[in-house]
Design an enzyme around this catalytic site. Sequence first.
Site, PDB file in Angstrom:
ATOM      1  N   HIS A 113       0.773  -1.248   0.007  1.00  0.00           N
ATOM      2  CA  HIS A 113       0.255  -0.317   0.175  1.00  0.00           C
ATOM      3  C   HIS A 113       0.923   1.154   0.031  1.00  0.00           C
ATOM      4  O   HIS A 113       0.082   2.576  -0.606  1.00  0.00           O
ATOM      5  CB  HIS A 113      -0.759  -0.161   1.460  1.00  0.00           C
ATOM      6  CG  HIS A 113      -2.216   0.641   0.805  1.00  0.00           C
ATOM      7  ND1 HIS A 113      -3.173   0.953   1.651  1.00  0.00           N
ATOM      8  CD2 HIS A 113      -2.192   1.782   0.219  1.00  0.00           C
ATOM      9  CE1 HIS A 113      -4.073   1.849   1.282  1.00  0.00           C
ATOM     10  NE2 HIS A 113      -3.896   2.328   0.949  1.00  0.00           N
ATOM     11  N   ASP A 147      18.578 -11.322  -2.462  1.00  0.00           N
ATOM     12  CA  ASP A 147      18.614 -11.197  -1.198  1.00  0.00           C
ATOM     13  C   ASP A 147      18.158  -9.478  -1.582  1.00  0.00           C
ATOM     14  O   ASP A 147      18.641  -8.604  -2.267  1.00  0.00           O
ATOM     15  CB  ASP A 147      20.057 -10.584  -0.566  1.00  0.00           C
ATOM     16  CG  ASP A 147      19.878 -10.453   0.593  1.00  0.00           C
ATOM     17  OD1 ASP A 147      19.603  -9.805   1.259  1.00  0.00           O
ATOM     18  OD2 ASP A 147      21.234  -9.607   1.026  1.00  0.00           O
TER      19      ASP A 147
END
Length: 316
Positions: free
Chosen positions: A116, A299
């Site tokens: 969001h 990563d």
Amino acid sequence: MKVRLRALALGAGLSVFAGLGLTPTDAKAWGTDNYTDTKYPIVLAHGMSGFDQLFGIYQYFYAIPSALESSGADVYVTEVPQFNATEARGEVLLAQVEEILALTGAEKVNLIGHSHGGLDVRYVASVAPELVASVTSVGSPHGGAELADFLRNNLSEGGFGEAVLSIFANSLGDILSLLSGTSNEQDSIAALWSLSSMGAVEFNAAHPAGLPGSWCGEGQAVVDGIRYYSWSGDRALTNALDVSDPLLGLTTLVYDEDNDGLVGECSSHLGAVIRDDYRLNHLDEVNQAFGLVHLFGPDPKSLFRAHANRLKNEGL
């Protein structure tokens, strides 16, 4: 070394900055290189049910700020209402961006939003473009999230189910806000609308910068001098030791396209799409939980570092 802004502000006598829930770094970290030394500060914006730090220790962007700082980046982690409409969250984020600029003397910021938060940073860039150098979304539902549609379609408006969801989510937001040392107004029903496909149509009409012209395409890389980027994952189950994986494996069942457990691959597209198929789920994208990600995937800290270097090379 990371310093809570409210403490820094009180120590410096700048009370105007107190209580905002921002997390800055020192001017520059003592690193061995300047790989992430961007021209403008990097501002990280969390997603739904997010926070800056819980108990002043546990980070939403887990170990990512320090990874950026280690090579020269100036990083700020913001906090907005955990559950609320994008516009409400965006206004809180805008106020914090203005405070960061006042504190640092920088002219602009590089905004990076997860979930969001990717909509929140778009809002800030739309209403205050003069303050923003770049916008990057990570796993954000620019076309809406099918899970939000599923919940809206199965909860009668004003009914018992909606009331229960509202009470539970608002209470969770209040708890997370309390544990992070802030106070935020919660409205989970407004948040659910913002993340739905209909809510996305409404929001995108008002704030279209960087959106693809066709479904699953790429948007303009530069709009009004602001660079737009996005990336996301496409896996729900990535690490058997991560207790959040089973829940994301369940939510992925309501999606028709490849997704990260909460956001569809194509819905995540904004501006220049770096990649939409990393071996990451929605929480892996911010190195949660505790860095337990796919053994053969990227990563997340390195992805953020590489992006900071990308911004640096663009003069941002």
